[in-house]
Design a protein around this motif. Sequence first.
Motif, PDB file in Angstrom:
ATOM      1  N   THR A 154      40.614   5.886  12.317  1.00 33.38           N
ATOM      2  CA  THR A 154      41.331   5.757  13.586  1.00 33.38           C
ATOM      3  C   THR A 154      41.778   4.323  13.870  1.00 33.38           C
ATOM      4  O   THR A 154      42.512   4.097  14.830  1.00 33.38           O
ATOM      5  CB  THR A 154      40.452   6.220  14.759  1.00 33.38           C
ATOM      6  OG1 THR A 154      39.243   5.441  14.781  1.00 33.38           O
ATOM      7  CG2 THR A 154      40.104   7.700  14.626  1.00 33.38           C
ATOM      8  N   GLU A 188      46.095  14.191  17.066  1.00 31.93           N
ATOM      9  CA  GLU A 188      44.664  14.449  17.122  1.00 31.93           C
ATOM     10  C   GLU A 188      44.084  14.383  15.717  1.00 31.93           C
ATOM     11  O   GLU A 188      44.528  15.103  14.818  1.00 31.93           O
ATOM     12  CB  GLU A 188      44.399  15.820  17.740  1.00 31.93           C
ATOM     13  CG  GLU A 188      44.796  15.923  19.200  1.00 31.93           C
ATOM     14  CD  GLU A 188      44.381  17.254  19.801  1.00 31.93           C
ATOM     15  OE1 GLU A 188      43.608  17.987  19.143  1.00 31.93           O
ATOM     16  OE2 GLU A 188      44.816  17.568  20.924  1.00 31.93           O
ATOM     17  N   GLY A 239      46.930  15.963  12.114  1.00 26.82           N
ATOM     18  CA  GLY A 239      47.488  16.220  13.436  1.00 26.82           C
ATOM     19  C   GLY A 239      48.946  16.601  13.420  1.00 26.82           C
ATOM     20  O   GLY A 239      49.464  17.116  14.416  1.00 26.82           O
TER      21      GLY A 239
END
Length: 259
Positions: free
Chosen positions: A160, A153, A66
């Motif tokens: 995550t 992102e 990201g």
Amino acid sequence: MKVTALNPVGAVVDGVRVDALRQAHVDVLQRLLGEHGVLVFRDQSIDDAAFTRFLRSFGELMFTTGETPVDGHPYLNVVSNVGRKTPPRSTFHIDTSYVRTPPAYTALRAVEVPETGGQTLFSNQYRAYERLPKDIRQDVAMRSITHVVTGVEVGDDDETSAVHPVVRKHPVSGRRALYLSSPARCATVSGLTPEDGRALVEHLIEHCTRDENVMRHAWLPGDVVMWDNRCVMHKADHTGVVGRRVLHRGMVATEPPPR
């Protein structure tokens, strides 16, 4: 090599060229990073190739999905205020703490330094732990935090979230430090309700980032700054910046977590 300690965290290292290093030099710098948390290398007339060779001397490199990569250097990313309508935002954090094996080290190379402002702040997480009241030290030593990704992102296959203990023993120095990130990334605290967990994280962050616990690094041309994510937090101060602020960032992977 000459080492000048800073207060309350960090040191300036003279006599080291940022480039590929012999293992003996890496061993010394890793010890210094474990002791001081942040190392400042001044007057480094280098390019991204030399910067990457320097980072690889410490281990395998990591990249945060990201982020914007540097052209031709896929393990480096750009940190910049150029072309932005509003200033970037930053809070005290640890880099990429939402993965199971977060980076041990992060380094920034000054590419363009603003006329004023744009300092990077570092907190002494050893000192923060040691100055907690005894009962709180004992309490947080038994807790862990679930760190989650924010602000970038990630891909479908990227991590995550990850669980890390609030208190970690540094593998080099042997000292204990608070391991925290920005409140937005600290989703839950083990054994506490969401409300109590959020209150604890906010209290610890406020404790860690008091002025007496923070070093402010004012960037100069040629600066390279490297820090140990296991014993410091950091943030950029984007208030009052005049001019272009462009830094290139690289990260070195940590050792595998204990099984």
